[in-house]
Design an enzyme around this catalytic site. Structure first.
Site, mmCIF file in Angstrom:
data_model
loop_
_atom_site.group_PDB
_atom_site.id
_atom_site.type_symbol
_atom_site.label_atom_id
_atom_site.label_comp_id
_atom_site.label_asym_id
_atom_site.label_seq_id
_atom_site.Cartn_x
_atom_site.Cartn_y
_atom_site.Cartn_z
ATOM 1 N N ASP A 106 0.842 -1.195 0.000
ATOM 2 C CA ASP A 106 0.000 0.000 0.000
ATOM 3 C C ASP A 106 0.877 1.245 0.000
ATOM 4 O O ASP A 106 2.043 1.198 0.418
ATOM 5 C CB ASP A 106 -0.890 0.031 1.246
ATOM 6 C CG ASP A 106 -1.876 -1.138 1.271
ATOM 7 O OD1 ASP A 106 -2.150 -1.699 0.195
ATOM 8 O OD2 ASP A 106 -2.352 -1.464 2.371
HETATM 9 N N1 URA Z 1 -1.336 -5.952 3.893
HETATM 10 C C1 URA Z 1 -1.827 -4.697 3.860
HETATM 11 O O1 URA Z 1 -2.878 -4.419 4.423
HETATM 12 N N2 URA Z 1 -1.136 -3.754 3.207
HETATM 13 C C2 URA Z 1 0.067 -3.983 2.598
HETATM 14 O O2 URA Z 1 0.669 -3.065 2.032
HETATM 15 C C3 URA Z 1 0.559 -5.291 2.643
HETATM 16 C C4 URA Z 1 -0.161 -6.268 3.292
#
Ligand code: URA
Length: 236
Positions: A106
């Site tokens: 993310d």
């Molecule tokens: N899980 C998440 O919620 N975000 C990420 O970036 C990676 C795994």
């Protein structure tokens, strides 16, 4: 589209360091599409130009592998209309049009991200059938309880067709933990914690399979994988 400097292409093809390659160019040993080229800054398109050293074609299929310590605020994409991408962090001389991140973190997640042009390795690492472990350091607001650990171990209903695969949650205090998941669903860790009554406030990936984030790599920096790291990753 001519997009990469000739000296960079030759160095990536293991012909020598950038300065050794410049010497080879100076000696007139390199041709592009049959014409001798001496300028290191000459731009080529690895997909369509034929580069020869001493009469022999230099492969344009060179695979490259970078470890990135992703900072927050950049997106895991090859291009984006609004945000900087992880590829924008590469020094201009190392940017190649065929590079991509292996999977997504993310925008606000930090840590380990593999950048490569090796589609086959990427495919293997991301295949839902292979269940490659990924470990994250997570900080939450809320309390991580024994029940949370148990719920992660059993698998959690996060609103998808199937509950999550068993995940390992190792608390490091009330509001911090290491969590290891074996899938890569959208916002998976945030959704797992949300379902368990906590909100994630910080997430950093530390490992992907055998690959471990280099703690000496500052956020926003890249380095090439070592041969050992690559060898082990290919065994996944
Ligand atoms: N899980 C998440 O919620 N975000 C990420 O970036 C990676 C795994």
């Amino acid at each position: 589209m001519k997009s990469i400097r000739l000296d960079k292409f030759l160095a990536d093809s293991q012909l020598g360091t950038r300065s050794e390659v410049r010497q080879l160019l100076k000696k007139g040993l390199v041709s592009v599409n049959g014409e001798m080229v001496k300028k290191p800054e000459f731009k080529i398109d690895p997909a369509s130009d034929r580069v020869c050293f001493d009469g022999k074609e230099v492969s344009s299929q060179q695979e490259v592998y970078y470890m990135l310590n992703k900072p927050a605020g950049v997106v895991s994409a090859t291009r984006d209309n609004h945000d900087r991408t992880v590829l924008d962090l590469l020094p201009p001389g190392d940017r190649r049009p065929d590079l991509f991140p292996v999977g997504r973190l993310d925008k606000d997640t930090t840590g380990l991200l593999l950048i490569t042009n090796d589609g086959a390795l990427s495919h293997r690492l991301l295949s839902p059938r292979r269940h490659v472990d990924k470990t994250y350091f997570v900080r939450v607001n809320g309390r991580i309880r024994e029940e949370t650990v148990e719920a992660f171990r059993k698998g959690i209903d996060i609103g998808d067709e199937k509950i999550t695969l068993p995940a390992e949650l190792k608390p490091l205090g009330e509001d911090q933990a290491l969590v290891t998941i074996r899938e890569g669903r959208f916002h998976q860790i945030k959704r797992m914690f949300h379902a368990a009554g906590c909100e994630v406030t910080g997430l950093k990936r530390l490992t992907m399979g055998s690959l471990v984030l280099d703690e000496n790599l500052p956020e926003g920096s890249f380095r090439r994988l070592t041969e050992e790291e690559l060898f082990r990753l290919r065994q996944e």
